[in-house]
Write a protein that holds these residues in place. Sequence first.
Motif, PDB file in Angstrom:
ATOM      1  N   ARG A  20     -16.640 -17.561 -38.530  1.00  0.00           N
ATOM      2  CA  ARG A  20     -17.269 -16.777 -37.461  1.00  0.00           C
ATOM      3  C   ARG A  20     -18.513 -16.035 -37.942  1.00  0.00           C
ATOM      4  NH1 ARG A  20     -12.215 -14.765 -33.639  1.00  0.00           N
ATOM      5  NH2 ARG A  20     -11.264 -16.831 -33.500  1.00  0.00           N
ATOM      6  N   TYR A  24     -21.140 -19.006 -36.988  1.00  0.00           N
ATOM      7  CA  TYR A  24     -21.492 -18.390 -35.717  1.00  0.00           C
ATOM      8  C   TYR A  24     -22.790 -17.596 -35.851  1.00  0.00           C
ATOM      9  CZ  TYR A  24     -16.862 -19.476 -33.708  1.00  0.00           C
ATOM     10  OH  TYR A  24     -15.735 -20.103 -33.231  1.00  0.00           O
ATOM     11  N   ARG A  28     -26.117 -18.295 -33.807  1.00  0.00           N
ATOM     12  CA  ARG A  28     -26.623 -17.250 -32.900  1.00  0.00           C
ATOM     13  C   ARG A  28     -28.107 -16.965 -33.150  1.00  0.00           C
ATOM     14  NH1 ARG A  28     -23.275 -13.921 -34.300  1.00  0.00           N
ATOM     15  NH2 ARG A  28     -21.719 -14.281 -32.677  1.00  0.00           N
ATOM     16  N   ARG A  69     -24.776 -17.701 -26.333  1.00  0.00           N
ATOM     17  CA  ARG A  69     -24.502 -16.598 -27.262  1.00  0.00           C
ATOM     18  C   ARG A  69     -23.303 -15.775 -26.800  1.00  0.00           C
ATOM     19  NH1 ARG A  69     -30.422 -14.000 -28.810  1.00  0.00           N
ATOM     20  NH2 ARG A  69     -30.612 -14.965 -30.874  1.00  0.00           N
ATOM     21  N   GLY A  70     -23.192 -15.600 -25.488  1.00  0.00           N
ATOM     22  CA  GLY A  70     -22.034 -14.883 -24.959  1.00  0.00           C
ATOM     23  C   GLY A  70     -20.744 -15.623 -25.234  1.00  0.00           C
ATOM     24  N   TRP A  71     -20.757 -16.942 -25.036  1.00  0.00           N
ATOM     25  CA  TRP A  71     -19.575 -17.752 -25.346  1.00  0.00           C
ATOM     26  C   TRP A  71     -19.251 -17.684 -26.836  1.00  0.00           C
ATOM     27  CZ3 TRP A  71     -21.187 -22.764 -22.221  1.00  0.00           C
ATOM     28  CH2 TRP A  71     -21.038 -22.497 -20.853  1.00  0.00           C
ATOM     29  N   GLY A  73     -19.883 -15.209 -28.874  1.00  0.00           N
ATOM     30  CA  GLY A  73     -19.298 -13.903 -29.171  1.00  0.00           C
ATOM     31  C   GLY A  73     -17.867 -13.766 -28.710  1.00  0.00           C
ATOM     32  N   SER A  74     -17.515 -14.507 -27.647  1.00  0.00           N
ATOM     33  CA  SER A  74     -16.146 -14.456 -27.115  1.00  0.00           C
ATOM     34  C   SER A  74     -15.277 -15.593 -27.646  1.00  0.00           C
ATOM     35  CB  SER A  74     -16.173 -14.526 -25.582  1.00  0.00           C
ATOM     36  OG  SER A  74     -16.947 -13.482 -25.048  1.00  0.00           O
ATOM     37  N   ASP A  75     -15.837 -16.409 -28.538  1.00  0.00           N
ATOM     38  CA  ASP A  75     -15.153 -17.563 -29.115  1.00  0.00           C
ATOM     39  C   ASP A  75     -14.636 -18.503 -28.038  1.00  0.00           C
ATOM     40  OD1 ASP A  75     -14.314 -19.141 -31.248  1.00  0.00           O
ATOM     41  OD2 ASP A  75     -12.328 -18.209 -31.344  1.00  0.00           O
ATOM     42  N   VAL A  76     -15.472 -18.762 -27.034  1.00  0.00           N
ATOM     43  CA  VAL A  76     -15.132 -19.706 -25.976  1.00  0.00           C
ATOM     44  C   VAL A  76     -15.265 -21.128 -26.531  1.00  0.00           C
ATOM     45  CG1 VAL A  76     -15.809 -20.611 -23.718  1.00  0.00           C
ATOM     46  CG2 VAL A  76     -15.872 -18.141 -24.157  1.00  0.00           C
ATOM     47  N   LYS A  77     -14.232 -21.940 -26.326  1.00  0.00           N
ATOM     48  CA  LYS A  77     -14.230 -23.311 -26.855  1.00  0.00           C
ATOM     49  C   LYS A  77     -14.903 -24.247 -25.854  1.00  0.00           C
ATOM     50  CE  LYS A  77     -11.493 -21.691 -30.118  1.00  0.00           C
ATOM     51  NZ  LYS A  77     -12.008 -21.338 -31.443  1.00  0.00           N
TER      52      LYS A  77
END
Length: 227
Positions: A20, A24, A28, A69-71, A73-77
């Motif tokens: 992350r 990540y 980002r 970037r929002g996904w 940060g929320s760890d959206v798969k």
Amino acid sequence: MTSAIVLDIEGTTSPTSSVREDLYGYTRDRLPQWLADNSAGAAAPVLAGARELAGRPDADIAEVAEILRGWLGSDVKAEPLKTAQGLICHEGFRSGALHGEFFPDVAPALAEWKAAGLTLYVYSSGSVRNQRDWFAFARGGELGSLISGYFDLSTAGPKREAASYDKIAGAVGVPAAEILFLSDHPDELDAAVAAGWSAVGVHRPGEPNPPRPPHRWIGSFAEIDPA
């Protein structure tokens, strides 16, 4: 009898923080420029996919970058995000900016299992491209030569659905009863067992997912005897 072992990455072979913070963070920082530079090429399906998933068909490149970037940060798969991350980080691995980070027990165990005749695979929510690079550019020496195949959300499906494990078993040609899955996430273990696999939970100090019955849990790959 176990013929094949399928490995999760985040929290299982590798610290969650390394994935992350390194992957990540690298993604980002570079997302907006990468989308702009490649909007007519490699980034085109990422832009289209993100707009569709977000319900923002008219979003410009800057807005799509913020959505992704929002996904992140929320760890959206989300598949568009994983595709973008794989392509962006691919450059980072080759430049030496990124390396695969592994727990100390992992490399010796993988080598031992491979030497014993077991076939090793990886199943992660990260793109196959990222997975290959993570093992090929492992800090301390490459591990990719030990892995026979990689699966992600686009090639196998969601990690909490039994059908995904059915698909992997079919792809590798190994009976479900002969496959062992190692993961730190109880829901993934549940799905693998529902597909007829064996499954063992891996819980390492500092990792976020707590053990949950009825699965067996270990703290090191050295505790696995797949014979």
